[in-house]
Design a protein around this motif. Structure first.
Motif, PDB file in Angstrom:
ATOM      1  N   PRO A  87      28.147 -24.193  -4.078  1.00  0.00           N
ATOM      2  CA  PRO A  87      28.165 -24.982  -5.324  1.00  0.00           C
ATOM      3  C   PRO A  87      26.826 -24.872  -6.058  1.00  0.00           C
ATOM      4  CG  PRO A  87      28.872 -26.287  -3.421  1.00  0.00           C
ATOM      5  CD  PRO A  87      28.274 -25.043  -2.889  1.00  0.00           C
ATOM      6  N   ASP A  88      26.894 -25.037  -7.373  1.00  0.00           N
ATOM      7  CA  ASP A  88      25.703 -24.970  -8.218  1.00  0.00           C
ATOM      8  C   ASP A  88      25.023 -26.345  -8.248  1.00  0.00           C
ATOM      9  OD1 ASP A  88      23.781 -24.675 -10.141  1.00  0.00           O
ATOM     10  OD2 ASP A  88      25.126 -23.924 -11.703  1.00  0.00           O
ATOM     11  N   PRO A  89      23.830 -26.486  -7.655  1.00  0.00           N
ATOM     12  CA  PRO A  89      23.174 -27.802  -7.621  1.00  0.00           C
ATOM     13  C   PRO A  89      22.660 -28.266  -8.977  1.00  0.00           C
ATOM     14  CG  PRO A  89      21.729 -26.119  -6.716  1.00  0.00           C
ATOM     15  CD  PRO A  89      23.047 -25.451  -6.970  1.00  0.00           C
ATOM     16  N   THR A  90      22.674 -27.382  -9.996  1.00  0.00           N
ATOM     17  CA  THR A  90      22.212 -27.788 -11.328  1.00  0.00           C
ATOM     18  C   THR A  90      23.324 -28.433 -12.145  1.00  0.00           C
ATOM     19  OG1 THR A  90      22.711 -25.648 -12.369  1.00  0.00           O
ATOM     20  CG2 THR A  90      20.562 -25.878 -11.303  1.00  0.00           C
ATOM     21  N   ARG A  91      24.528 -28.485 -11.593  1.00  0.00           N
ATOM     22  CA  ARG A  91      25.635 -29.174 -12.278  1.00  0.00           C
ATOM     23  C   ARG A  91      25.716 -30.610 -11.752  1.00  0.00           C
ATOM     24  NH1 ARG A  91      29.089 -26.225 -15.345  1.00  0.00           N
ATOM     25  NH2 ARG A  91      28.776 -23.971 -15.364  1.00  0.00           N
ATOM     26  N   PRO A  92      25.984 -31.562 -12.603  1.00  0.00           N
ATOM     27  CA  PRO A  92      25.869 -32.972 -12.194  1.00  0.00           C
ATOM     28  C   PRO A  92      26.920 -33.438 -11.216  1.00  0.00           C
ATOM     29  CG  PRO A  92      26.742 -32.817 -14.417  1.00  0.00           C
ATOM     30  CD  PRO A  92      26.312 -31.430 -14.030  1.00  0.00           C
ATOM     31  N   ALA A  93      28.164 -32.949 -11.347  1.00  0.00           N
ATOM     32  CA  ALA A  93      29.238 -33.544 -10.550  1.00  0.00           C
ATOM     33  C   ALA A  93      30.323 -32.520 -10.245  1.00  0.00           C
ATOM     34  CB  ALA A  93      29.835 -34.745 -11.291  1.00  0.00           C
ATOM     35  N   LEU A  94      30.992 -32.746  -9.126  1.00  0.00           N
ATOM     36  CA  LEU A  94      32.077 -31.898  -8.657  1.00  0.00           C
ATOM     37  C   LEU A  94      33.223 -32.788  -8.214  1.00  0.00           C
ATOM     38  CD1 LEU A  94      33.403 -29.266  -7.479  1.00  0.00           C
ATOM     39  CD2 LEU A  94      32.007 -29.664  -5.421  1.00  0.00           C
ATOM     40  N   LEU A  95      34.415 -32.542  -8.752  1.00  0.00           N
ATOM     41  CA  LEU A  95      35.623 -33.277  -8.350  1.00  0.00           C
ATOM     42  C   LEU A  95      36.486 -32.355  -7.497  1.00  0.00           C
ATOM     43  CD1 LEU A  95      37.755 -35.578  -8.493  1.00  0.00           C
ATOM     44  CD2 LEU A  95      38.570 -34.531 -10.631  1.00  0.00           C
ATOM     45  N   ILE A  96      36.806 -32.797  -6.287  1.00  0.00           N
ATOM     46  CA  ILE A  96      37.697 -32.062  -5.384  1.00  0.00           C
ATOM     47  C   ILE A  96      38.909 -32.946  -5.138  1.00  0.00           C
ATOM     48  CG2 ILE A  96      37.924 -30.922  -3.147  1.00  0.00           C
ATOM     49  CD1 ILE A  96      34.869 -30.803  -3.002  1.00  0.00           C
ATOM     50  N   TYR A  97      40.090 -32.471  -5.496  1.00  0.00           N
ATOM     51  CA  TYR A  97      41.287 -33.317  -5.318  1.00  0.00           C
ATOM     52  C   TYR A  97      42.464 -32.473  -4.858  1.00  0.00           C
ATOM     53  CZ  TYR A  97      43.407 -31.630  -9.687  1.00  0.00           C
ATOM     54  OH  TYR A  97      43.972 -30.847 -10.671  1.00  0.00           O
ATOM     55  N   GLY A  98      43.439 -33.120  -4.208  1.00  0.00           N
ATOM     56  CA  GLY A  98      44.646 -32.428  -3.761  1.00  0.00           C
ATOM     57  C   GLY A  98      45.525 -33.342  -2.937  1.00  0.00           C
ATOM     58  N   ASP A 106      31.467 -52.686  -8.556  1.00  0.00           N
ATOM     59  CA  ASP A 106      30.086 -52.492  -8.984  1.00  0.00           C
ATOM     60  C   ASP A 106      29.934 -51.090  -9.569  1.00  0.00           C
ATOM     61  OD1 ASP A 106      27.389 -52.350  -9.382  1.00  0.00           O
ATOM     62  OD2 ASP A 106      26.807 -52.979  -7.362  1.00  0.00           O
ATOM     63  N   ALA A 107      29.969 -51.008 -10.889  1.00  0.00           N
ATOM     64  CA  ALA A 107      29.938 -49.705 -11.566  1.00  0.00           C
ATOM     65  C   ALA A 107      28.569 -49.047 -11.511  1.00  0.00           C
ATOM     66  CB  ALA A 107      30.373 -49.875 -13.022  1.00  0.00           C
ATOM     67  N   THR A 108      27.551 -49.765 -11.057  1.00  0.00           N
ATOM     68  CA  THR A 108      26.192 -49.206 -11.053  1.00  0.00           C
ATOM     69  C   THR A 108      25.850 -48.481  -9.753  1.00  0.00           C
ATOM     70  OG1 THR A 108      25.181 -51.223 -10.158  1.00  0.00           O
ATOM     71  CG2 THR A 108      25.445 -51.082 -12.556  1.00  0.00           C
ATOM     72  N   ALA A 114      31.816 -41.746 -15.307  1.00  0.00           N
ATOM     73  CA  ALA A 114      31.435 -41.229 -16.631  1.00  0.00           C
ATOM     74  C   ALA A 114      30.024 -41.679 -16.997  1.00  0.00           C
ATOM     75  CB  ALA A 114      32.440 -41.705 -17.676  1.00  0.00           C
ATOM     76  N   THR A 115      29.710 -42.925 -16.675  1.00  0.00           N
ATOM     77  CA  THR A 115      28.354 -43.429 -16.942  1.00  0.00           C
ATOM     78  C   THR A 115      27.321 -42.669 -16.120  1.00  0.00           C
ATOM     79  OG1 THR A 115      29.232 -45.622 -17.433  1.00  0.00           O
ATOM     80  CG2 THR A 115      26.888 -45.466 -16.879  1.00  0.00           C
ATOM     81  N   ILE A 138      27.545 -39.620 -14.773  1.00  0.00           N
ATOM     82  CA  ILE A 138      27.409 -38.236 -15.218  1.00  0.00           C
ATOM     83  C   ILE A 138      26.608 -38.188 -16.522  1.00  0.00           C
ATOM     84  CG2 ILE A 138      28.692 -36.230 -16.073  1.00  0.00           C
ATOM     85  CD1 ILE A 138      30.947 -37.027 -14.108  1.00  0.00           C
ATOM     86  N   GLY A 139      26.838 -39.175 -17.392  1.00  0.00           N
ATOM     87  CA  GLY A 139      26.102 -39.220 -18.655  1.00  0.00           C
ATOM     88  C   GLY A 139      24.620 -39.458 -18.470  1.00  0.00           C
ATOM     89  N   GLU A 140      24.248 -40.191 -17.418  1.00  0.00           N
ATOM     90  CA  GLU A 140      22.835 -40.503 -17.176  1.00  0.00           C
ATOM     91  C   GLU A 140      22.172 -39.519 -16.208  1.00  0.00           C
ATOM     92  OE1 GLU A 140      21.858 -44.509 -16.317  1.00  0.00           O
ATOM     93  OE2 GLU A 140      23.392 -45.359 -17.662  1.00  0.00           O
ATOM     94  N   TRP A 141      22.946 -38.569 -15.681  1.00  0.00           N
ATOM     95  CA  TRP A 141      22.392 -37.615 -14.709  1.00  0.00           C
ATOM     96  C   TRP A 141      21.368 -36.709 -15.379  1.00  0.00           C
ATOM     97  CZ3 TRP A 141      21.969 -32.371 -13.915  1.00  0.00           C
ATOM     98  CH2 TRP A 141      21.722 -31.940 -12.600  1.00  0.00           C
ATOM     99  N   ALA A 142      20.291 -36.423 -14.653  1.00  0.00           N
ATOM    100  CA  ALA A 142      19.249 -35.517 -15.140  1.00  0.00           C
ATOM    101  C   ALA A 142      18.848 -34.595 -14.000  1.00  0.00           C
ATOM    102  CB  ALA A 142      18.036 -36.308 -15.636  1.00  0.00           C
TER     103      ALA A 142
END
Length: 342
Positions: free
Chosen positions: A15-26, A65-67, A99-100, A102-106
């Protein structure tokens, strides 16, 4: 970004560590768990738990707790190395919190890995991840692992010299087992071959593969299929002493002769037909059954199946006839049937 086809396995292996998030589902929880473990291990490297570089959050907790995710990705660890925040069994209700985050990820923040079960097209999680410019979506389907993935697992187990006959049998085995059992079998083969410089053989794979049928019943049915009536009585008495039910013996015999019949009808020949069965037959067992196919012929196999079906009906009926005697008589008749194509 949505991954498709072979790129799913390739990406999850690195996986690319410079990408903020990864969703794995099935739908298959075991397949999702295996891919999640693979992706997290590739991101963090060894000792992530001990070095507190892996934070686990139950997805359901994000509704309260969304935080949690935002706080976790911003934490500064004591040890160097990539950090991961793993959100498991995530419901759609957690999408706003993610979403919050991922939006705040740096850059420098922990990577977010999210797992979920089967998601519909209208899923809030899919609507969040799929159109996102940087986040990655990896749908996991119920397909068996391909040759490239098996080669990678074998390499991780210390096996790099895998001839084509052995790989063919491993591919057949991967279609018969669930992914967790198959991965364990590959690891078992790796331990078995540790320190052995010889190439992996089909016989060794057959030795390590999980058993799918009682050995005593298997031996009895082989004797019947090969016309070895001289061995029949001894094997039958041994099975009878073990208390195996007559209907169990009949079902096993039916399964065996149906497999021979399917292999006989395969346009690619008996060997190819046995490899395509569910579960597939491979290794020395496949060679033995292929010889049985050639010895019987299509018409005789059809007659044997009809005879076993009649016996099965009698065993399940209200008949007072001794059941063990019924199945014994049926198998003796099969063992003495004339062989050859008709």
């Amino acid at each position: 970004m949505i991954l498709k086809g072979a790129e799913i396995n390739r990406y999850l292996a690195r996986p690319d560590p410079t990408r903020p998030a990864l969703l794995i589902y099935g739908q298959d929880a075991m397949r999702v768990a295996l891919k999640r473990a693979e992706a997290v291990a590739a991101l963090t490297g060894p000792n992530a738990d001990e070095e507190m570089r892996l934070t686990r959050i139950p997805g359901a907790d994000l509704r309260k707790d969304a935080t949690l995710v935002v706080d976790a990705i911003k934490e500064v660890g004591f040890f160097p190395g990539q950090r991961v925040v793993l959100v498991e069994d995530t419901p759609d209700a957690a999408a706003p919190a993610l979403a919050t985050a991922i939006g705040e990820w740096a850059h420098g923040d922990a990577a977010i890995v999210v797992t979920a079960g089967g998601l519909t097209k209208s899923s809030a999680l899919r609507k969040l991840f799929e159109p996102h410019a940087s986040a990655v979506t990896a749908p996991i389907y119920d397909d068996p692992p391909g040759e490239e993935e098996i080669h990678r697992w074998l390499a991780e187990a210390g096996l790099t010299d895998v001839p084509q006959p052995a790989m063919r049998d491993l591919l057949a085995l991967s279609r018969a087992l669930d992914p967790g059992d198959f991965r364990q079998t590959v690891e078992k083969i790796g331990l078995y071959k540790h320190g052995d410089d010889s190439a992996l053989s089909p016989e060794e794979i057959a030795l390590m593969a999980p058993s799918t049928i009682d050995a005593e019943v298997d031996e009895l049915i082989d004797a019947v299929a090969e016309g070895k009536s001289d061995r029949f009585g001894q094997l039958m008495r041994r099975i009878e002493g073990q208390g195996i039910a007559p209907v169990t013996i009949c079902i096993a015999a039916l399964r065996h002769f149906r497999a021979l019949h399917a292999a006989s009808a395969d346009p690619g020949g008996a060997q190819a037909g046995l490899s395509r069965l569910r579960p597939p037959v491979f290794g020395p067992r496949r060679d033995r059954m292929a010889r049985q196919v050639q010895g019987w012929g299509m018409r005789n196999l059809e007659e044997a199946i009809h005879h076993l079906l009649d016996t099965d009906l009698q065993l399940r009926s209200a008949s007072r006839a001794p059941q063990m005697a019924l199945i014994e008589r049926a198998l003796i008749r099969l063992s003495m049937m004339p062989r050859g194509a008709r």
